[in-house]
Scaffold this motif. Structure first.
Motif, short mmCIF file in Angstrom:
data_model
loop_
_atom_site.label_atom_id
_atom_site.label_comp_id
_atom_site.label_asym_id
_atom_site.label_seq_id
_atom_site.Cartn_x
_atom_site.Cartn_y
_atom_site.Cartn_z
N ARG A 252 1.05 -1.27 -0.03
CA ARG A 252 0.03 -0.03 -0.04
C ARG A 252 0.95 1.43 0.25
O ARG A 252 0.30 2.51 0.14
CB ARG A 252 -0.85 0.11 1.08
CG ARG A 252 -2.00 -0.97 1.17
CD ARG A 252 -3.18 -0.46 0.25
NE ARG A 252 -4.44 -1.53 0.37
CZ ARG A 252 -5.34 -1.27 -0.12
NH1 ARG A 252 -5.74 0.11 -0.41
NH2 ARG A 252 -6.42 -2.35 -0.31
N GLY A 253 2.23 1.16 -0.12
CA GLY A 253 2.98 2.07 -0.09
C GLY A 253 3.44 2.95 1.16
O GLY A 253 3.69 4.06 1.46
N ARG A 254 3.33 2.25 2.38
CA ARG A 254 3.62 2.54 3.39
C ARG A 254 4.72 1.93 4.27
O ARG A 254 5.00 0.80 3.88
CB ARG A 254 2.47 2.45 4.43
CG ARG A 254 0.92 3.09 3.95
CD ARG A 254 1.30 4.52 3.87
NE ARG A 254 -0.03 5.50 3.46
CZ ARG A 254 -0.03 5.99 2.35
NH1 ARG A 254 0.98 6.02 1.57
NH2 ARG A 254 -1.22 6.45 1.94
N PRO A 255 5.61 2.97 4.77
CA PRO A 255 6.83 2.18 5.31
C PRO A 255 6.22 1.46 6.74
O PRO A 255 5.23 1.65 7.19
CB PRO A 255 7.56 3.50 5.65
CG PRO A 255 6.73 4.57 5.91
CD PRO A 255 5.51 4.30 4.82
N VAL A 256 7.25 0.68 7.40
CA VAL A 256 7.04 -0.12 8.61
C VAL A 256 8.01 0.43 9.78
O VAL A 256 9.22 0.26 9.29
CB VAL A 256 6.94 -1.43 8.42
CG1 VAL A 256 6.75 -2.44 9.27
CG2 VAL A 256 5.78 -1.73 6.95
N VAL A 257 7.53 0.19 10.85
CA VAL A 257 8.38 0.34 11.93
C VAL A 257 8.21 -1.07 12.69
O VAL A 257 6.99 -1.27 12.99
CB VAL A 257 8.17 1.51 13.04
CG1 VAL A 257 8.85 1.31 14.32
CG2 VAL A 257 8.67 2.84 12.05
N ALA A 258 8.97 -1.89 12.93
CA ALA A 258 8.90 -3.22 13.26
C ALA A 258 9.98 -3.61 14.28
O ALA A 258 10.90 -3.16 14.40
CB ALA A 258 8.80 -4.24 12.36
N THR A 259 9.50 -4.70 15.40
CA THR A 259 10.58 -5.46 16.29
C THR A 259 11.29 -6.47 15.19
O THR A 259 10.39 -6.88 14.41
CB THR A 259 9.86 -5.91 17.41
OG1 THR A 259 8.85 -6.78 16.93
CG2 THR A 259 9.14 -4.83 18.57
N ASP A 260 12.20 -6.84 15.42
CA ASP A 260 12.94 -7.90 14.72
C ASP A 260 12.26 -9.15 15.26
O ASP A 260 12.99 -10.16 16.02
CB ASP A 260 14.22 -7.87 15.28
CG ASP A 260 15.31 -8.94 14.22
OD1 ASP A 260 14.51 -9.41 13.35
OD2 ASP A 260 16.23 -9.15 14.43
N CYS A 261 10.89 -9.39 14.92
CA CYS A 261 10.14 -10.59 15.44
C CYS A 261 9.94 -11.54 14.36
O CYS A 261 9.28 -12.56 14.69
CB CYS A 261 9.04 -10.16 15.87
SG CYS A 261 7.88 -9.38 14.57
N THR A 262 10.31 -11.34 13.17
CA THR A 262 10.08 -12.23 11.89
C THR A 262 11.03 -12.25 10.80
O THR A 262 11.83 -11.02 10.81
CB THR A 262 8.67 -11.97 11.29
OG1 THR A 262 8.49 -12.45 10.19
CG2 THR A 262 8.40 -10.35 11.24
N SER B 146 5.15 4.57 -4.61
CA SER B 146 5.52 3.42 -5.72
C SER B 146 6.76 2.62 -5.46
O SER B 146 6.93 1.42 -5.95
CB SER B 146 5.27 4.20 -7.14
OG SER B 146 6.61 5.01 -7.31
N ALA B 147 7.71 3.20 -5.01
CA ALA B 147 8.97 2.93 -4.77
C ALA B 147 8.92 1.50 -3.63
O ALA B 147 9.66 0.61 -3.85
CB ALA B 147 10.08 3.72 -4.17
N LEU B 148 8.01 1.74 -2.58
CA LEU B 148 7.68 1.02 -1.83
C LEU B 148 6.73 -0.53 -2.39
O LEU B 148 7.12 -1.51 -2.15
CB LEU B 148 7.08 1.23 -0.53
CG LEU B 148 7.64 2.24 0.33
CD1 LEU B 148 7.06 2.65 1.58
CD2 LEU B 148 9.14 1.80 0.69
#
Length: 366
Positions: A282-292, A332-334
């Motif tokens: 959907r073109g959105r960045p992600v902030v994530a824990t290193d969980c996967t 579009s880049a994502l």
């Protein structure tokens, strides 16, 4: 090709959702696909494609003590009456079926392909628990002809676990074939999508959000679960309840991602983390824990998001603040980064594994 897929039931789970998408794609490609369920009940029961033959065990086998053993016997009996070329066993939860079928049918069994849906090495599972998991996995999977992992990083772990080179990485089919057209994000809405359960680390998410200095930041939990009241109370205690929305379950998180500035994944552990693929799609960045493994597969490249350690409140807060302060990325880049996760190429990759496994099995019993 005659393909038999087994699921214990049809609850709101990623393993079940992926299996339903794949069965529909294989059937539409011209293969004879049967979905055998211990109990054809659950929130996703209405999502079984009309081109897939759905069979419920008779009598039904609901989840409970010993139910997976009974399901394995029922699968073996079904295959005696209705032979298949390939048995696909989706997810760790169903692995015991592989052994039941091999013991029950011996050389008359189909090729067996099983999927690794959650980590071989999971956060918090160490020592004796990890040893017991590995011993049980080797016993349940000793007869499989091929393993499918959702990440290339899991291939060597799976091969080492089983003592054979039989694992192949196939991306998670988290996206359909239609490319979404997204606008550059506006606003500062952070979306966390998933069941409100302990493994999701939403208490960590709330504590990290409370540390963000930007008063325009908003947080929305899209999902429901047993911890809702507890999390609402925590939001009150932290003084952020007026900036936090508990939206409840949504069958499609796409509209929420369209409104979001970023996705937050705060889990202690995930199987693959399909929601990361959905957000990037959907073109959105992600902030994530290193969980996967998806974090290392998809977020290692700058511009796609940021990563913190599981349970690290301060680290997660810093990652959120940094992402909110940066210019929103070009959607579009994502979107182009997750083309491999669309249903048609993934379904085709599985079929290639099935064909190779069937040929290997036929050779072994000849």
């Amino acid at each position: 090709m005659k393909i038999l897929v087994i699921l214990h039931d049809l609850p709101l789970g990623g393993t079940e959702r992926v299996a339903l998408r794949l069965t529909a794609a294989w059937a539409r490609a011209g293969h004879q696909v049967t979905l055998l369920c211990g109990s054809a009940t659950g929130a996703q029961a209405g999502l079984v494609s009309e081109v897939v033959e759905l069979v419920e065990c008779a009598p039904p086998i609901p989840r409970g003590l010993g139910s997976r053993l009974r399901l394995g016997r029922a699968v073996a009996e079904h295959l005696r009456r209705h032979p298949a070329d390939v048995l696909f066993v989706p997810g760790n939860f169903h692995w015991s079926v592989c052994r039941s079928v091999a013991q029950g049918l011996r050389d008359n069994r189909p090729a067996i392909v099983a999927q690794v849906s959650s980590p071989i090495f999971k956060h918090g599972r160490k020592g004796l628990k990890q040893w017991a998991f590995e011993a049980g996995a080797r016993r349940r999977l000793r007869d499989v002809d091929a393993m499918v992992t959702l990440s290339s990083q899991t291939v060597p772990e799976t091969d080492r676990l089983l003592g054979r080179r039989i694992a192949t990485a196939v991306p998670l089919p988290a996206l359909d074939d239609t490319v979404h057209q997204a606008d550059i994000a506006s606003g500062k809405l952070i979306v966390a999508a998933g069941r409100l359960a302990p493994e999701k680390g939403y208490d960590i998410a709330l504590k990290a959000f409370a540390k963000i200095a930007d008063p325009e930041a908003r947080l929305a939990f899209v999902g429901d679960g047993p911890l809702r009241a507890e999390l609402e109370a925590l939001a009150d205690k932290l003084g952020v309840r007026d900036r936090v929305t508990f939206a409840g379950y949504a069958p499609d998180i796409g509209p929420w991602l369209d409104r979001a500035r970023l996705l937050l994944l705060s889990s202690w552990h995930e199987g693959f983390g399909a929601v990361i693929v959905e957000a990037l799609g959907r073109g959105r960045p992600v902030v994530a824990t290193d969980c996967t493994p998806a974090v290392r597969d998809l977020l290692a490249t700058p511009g796609r998001g940021r990563v913190a350690a599981p349970g690290d409140v301060d680290g997660l807060a810093r990652a959120l603040e940094a992402e909110l302060a940066a210019a929103p990325p070009e959607p579009s880049a994502l979107i182009t980064t997750v083309e491999a996760y669309r249903i048609t190429p993934v379904a085709d990759a599985y079929l290639a594994v099935f064909e190779a496994s069937q040929a290997r099995h036929q050779t072994s019993v000849a």
